[in-house]
Design a protein around this motif. Structure first.
Motif, mmCIF file in Angstrom:
data_model
loop_
_atom_site.group_PDB
_atom_site.id
_atom_site.type_symbol
_atom_site.label_atom_id
_atom_site.label_comp_id
_atom_site.label_asym_id
_atom_site.label_seq_id
_atom_site.Cartn_x
_atom_site.Cartn_y
_atom_site.Cartn_z
ATOM 1 N N GLU A 14 0.833 -1.206 0.000
ATOM 2 C CA GLU A 14 0.000 0.000 0.000
ATOM 3 C C GLU A 14 0.861 1.247 0.000
ATOM 4 O O GLU A 14 0.553 2.229 -0.681
ATOM 5 N N ILE B 52 2.242 1.595 -3.492
ATOM 6 C CA ILE B 52 1.183 2.032 -4.411
ATOM 7 C C ILE B 52 0.889 3.509 -4.215
ATOM 8 O O ILE B 52 0.752 4.260 -5.194
ATOM 9 N N ASN B 53 0.793 3.966 -2.969
ATOM 10 C CA ASN B 53 0.538 5.388 -2.716
ATOM 11 C C ASN B 53 1.675 6.251 -3.257
ATOM 12 O O ASN B 53 1.438 7.310 -3.829
ATOM 13 N N GLU C 195 1.321 6.302 -7.040
ATOM 14 C CA GLU C 195 0.207 7.165 -7.444
ATOM 15 C C GLU C 195 0.587 8.632 -7.348
ATOM 16 O O GLU C 195 0.215 9.435 -8.218
ATOM 17 N N ASP C 196 1.325 8.999 -6.304
ATOM 18 C CA ASP C 196 1.803 10.375 -6.195
ATOM 19 C C ASP C 196 2.753 10.715 -7.341
ATOM 20 O O ASP C 196 2.684 11.808 -7.909
ATOM 21 N N ILE D 171 2.766 9.304 -10.298
ATOM 22 C CA ILE D 171 1.962 9.387 -11.518
ATOM 23 C C ILE D 171 1.271 10.743 -11.601
ATOM 24 O O ILE D 171 1.247 11.378 -12.658
ATOM 25 N N GLU D 172 0.703 11.201 -10.506
ATOM 26 C CA GLU D 172 0.022 12.491 -10.492
ATOM 27 C C GLU D 172 1.008 13.624 -10.791
ATOM 28 O O GLU D 172 0.702 14.539 -11.543
#
Length: 168
Positions: A49, A52-53, A56-57, A59-60
């Motif tokens: 997790e 993944i977080n 995701e950061d 990617i953003e």
């Protein structure tokens, strides 16, 4: 007939006590192993997790950076190539040499546009069109004028022109 009382024999008592003790030890072993596996899985899931977080950061951040770069590039898009297309060359039955000469003359007229921003070219498109339409192009002993029908602006500037034989 009566069932003999096996619970009074010491060997049966030892066997039953061993079974109960084995079940209790087995149960504690099972609970311990299950706890170890469950703890490992919980740790692995929390680790994943976190990864993944973080991704995701990332990617953003990359998406926002990419959109910012795309906006900057849209502002800085330049004309890379100029393409001249004649709409009535078959009807006039001009030979390929005449068409090539006309095309080269038009490209020579528009050579300053190559490498400029699309925004700048779109602002001065009226000037470019009037410049092409007011000029008389000579090929051999004949004269031709051009009438611009369409202009497509992108990294490739496409100009659709109509050839008009000139009398002057």
């Amino acid at each position: 007939m009566r069932v003999p009382p096996y619970y009074e024999r010491p060997s049966v008592k030892r066997f039953l006590a061993g079974m109960i003790l084995g079940i209790i030890i087995g149960w504690f072993f099972f609970v311990y192993q299950y706890g170890q596996v469950y703890e490992g899985l919980v740790f692995r899931i929390s680790e994943q997790e976190a990864i993944i977080n973080g991704l995701e950061d990332d990617i953003e951040l990359l998406r926002s950076e990419q959109s910012r770069l795309n906006e900057e590039n849209e502002k800085k898009l330049t004309i890379q190539e100029i393409d001249i297309l004649f709409s009535n060359d078959r009807r006039l039955r001009l030979n390929q040499l005449t068409l090539l000469d006309l095309k080269q003359q038009v490209l020579h007229e528009l050579q300053d546009i190559k490498g400029r921003d699309i925004e700048t070219v779109s602002r001065m498109s009226d000037l470019m069109i009037s410049n092409l339409e007011n000029k008389v192009f000579r090929t051999g002993d004949k004269r031709y004028q051009l009438s611009v029908e369409q202009v497509h602006l992108h990294t490739t500037l496409r100009i659709y022109v109509k050839i008009i034989p000139s009398n002057s």
